[in-house]
Design a protein around this motif. Sequence first.
Motif, mmCIF file in Angstrom:
data_model
loop_
_atom_site.group_PDB
_atom_site.id
_atom_site.type_symbol
_atom_site.label_atom_id
_atom_site.label_comp_id
_atom_site.label_asym_id
_atom_site.label_seq_id
_atom_site.Cartn_x
_atom_site.Cartn_y
_atom_site.Cartn_z
ATOM 1 N N ASP A 23 0.780 -1.220 0.054
ATOM 2 C CA ASP A 23 -0.077 -0.027 -0.015
ATOM 3 C C ASP A 23 0.787 1.258 0.113
ATOM 4 O O ASP A 23 0.129 2.376 -0.024
ATOM 5 N N GLY A 24 2.128 1.061 0.222
ATOM 6 C CA GLY A 24 3.139 2.297 0.083
ATOM 7 C C GLY A 24 2.973 2.736 1.494
ATOM 8 O O GLY A 24 3.860 3.701 1.749
ATOM 9 N N ARG A 25 2.626 2.021 2.489
ATOM 10 C CA ARG A 25 3.063 2.401 3.902
ATOM 11 C C ARG A 25 3.965 1.557 4.460
ATOM 12 O O ARG A 25 4.179 0.523 4.281
ATOM 13 N N THR A 26 4.655 2.408 5.259
ATOM 14 C CA THR A 26 5.755 1.694 6.123
ATOM 15 C C THR A 26 5.098 0.732 7.418
ATOM 16 O O THR A 26 4.389 1.510 8.111
ATOM 17 N N SER A 27 5.527 -0.398 7.512
ATOM 18 C CA SER A 27 5.204 -1.205 8.561
ATOM 19 C C SER A 27 6.193 -2.181 8.992
ATOM 20 O O SER A 27 7.253 -2.261 8.426
ATOM 21 N N VAL A 28 5.896 -2.356 10.533
ATOM 22 C CA VAL A 28 7.187 -3.251 11.128
ATOM 23 C C VAL A 28 6.512 -4.381 12.226
ATOM 24 O O VAL A 28 5.363 -3.888 12.687
ATOM 25 N N ALA A 29 7.166 -5.370 12.160
ATOM 26 C CA ALA A 29 6.568 -6.408 13.328
ATOM 27 C C ALA A 29 6.609 -5.757 14.492
ATOM 28 O O ALA A 29 7.759 -5.312 15.031
ATOM 29 N N TYR A 30 5.703 -6.366 15.428
ATOM 30 C CA TYR A 30 5.578 -5.733 16.744
ATOM 31 C C TYR A 30 6.733 -6.453 17.536
ATOM 32 O O TYR A 30 7.298 -5.511 18.224
ATOM 33 N N GLY A 31 7.144 -7.501 17.171
ATOM 34 C CA GLY A 31 8.564 -8.087 17.765
ATOM 35 C C GLY A 31 9.581 -7.338 17.798
ATOM 36 O O GLY A 31 10.285 -6.902 18.535
ATOM 37 N N ILE A 32 9.802 -6.782 16.534
ATOM 38 C CA ILE A 32 10.956 -5.998 16.099
ATOM 39 C C ILE A 32 10.851 -4.406 16.831
ATOM 40 O O ILE A 32 11.900 -4.190 17.257
ATOM 41 N N LEU A 33 9.749 -3.954 16.727
ATOM 42 C CA LEU A 33 9.331 -2.739 17.475
ATOM 43 C C LEU A 33 9.577 -2.878 18.770
ATOM 44 O O LEU A 33 10.469 -2.189 19.583
ATOM 45 N N PHE A 34 9.294 -4.065 19.502
ATOM 46 C CA PHE A 34 9.375 -4.168 21.050
ATOM 47 C C PHE A 34 10.948 -4.019 21.331
ATOM 48 O O PHE A 34 11.449 -3.489 22.356
ATOM 49 N N ASP A 35 11.634 -4.995 20.387
ATOM 50 C CA ASP A 35 12.897 -4.995 20.600
ATOM 51 C C ASP A 35 13.831 -3.833 20.670
ATOM 52 O O ASP A 35 14.811 -3.247 21.383
ATOM 53 N N LYS A 36 13.455 -2.894 19.339
ATOM 54 C CA LYS A 36 14.194 -1.673 19.166
ATOM 55 C C LYS A 36 13.800 -0.610 19.859
ATOM 56 O O LYS A 36 14.623 0.440 20.184
ATOM 57 N N THR A 37 12.481 -0.678 20.586
ATOM 58 C CA THR A 37 12.140 0.387 21.419
ATOM 59 C C THR A 37 12.240 0.275 22.950
ATOM 60 O O THR A 37 11.909 1.310 23.812
ATOM 61 N N ALA A 38 13.020 -1.044 23.364
ATOM 62 C CA ALA A 38 12.796 -1.380 24.791
ATOM 63 C C ALA A 38 13.716 -0.259 25.484
ATOM 64 O O ALA A 38 13.354 -0.187 26.851
ATOM 65 N N ASN A 39 14.774 0.293 25.210
ATOM 66 C CA ASN A 39 15.352 1.217 25.911
ATOM 67 C C ASN A 39 14.839 2.657 25.791
ATOM 68 O O ASN A 39 15.350 3.579 26.562
ATOM 69 N N THR A 40 14.187 3.014 24.722
ATOM 70 C CA THR A 40 13.416 4.371 24.741
ATOM 71 C C THR A 40 12.171 4.541 25.216
ATOM 72 O O THR A 40 11.761 5.754 25.552
ATOM 73 N N LEU A 41 11.252 3.460 24.987
ATOM 74 C CA LEU A 41 9.757 3.712 25.289
ATOM 75 C C LEU A 41 9.470 2.818 26.603
ATOM 76 O O LEU A 41 9.614 1.447 26.231
#
Length: 78
Positions: A23-41
């Motif tokens: 669809d031209g939208r950016t998406s990411v798997a929740y697991g990746i988002l969870f890992d990548k934002t663990a120290n910031t959110l």
Amino acid sequence: MDTSSEVQILKDAIKEHGTVNSDGRTSVAYGILFDKTANTLEALNGTLRTAKRQKKVAFDAEILFMPKDKDVQVVLLE
């Protein structure tokens, strides 16, 4: 940290770690988002729910849990 800055961190993380879907939208798997934002959110689910209410992101659940929902796509709407 205020809610708007947390939502911005979330949006930036989706842009940085996600991929563009058909669809031209950016998406990411929740697991990746969870890992990548663990120290910031600290409260990722709270930030996700706020962003979803503001129609900045979309995902197919009321709330996401690890590891059960690690493959659920979080889609950036703006």
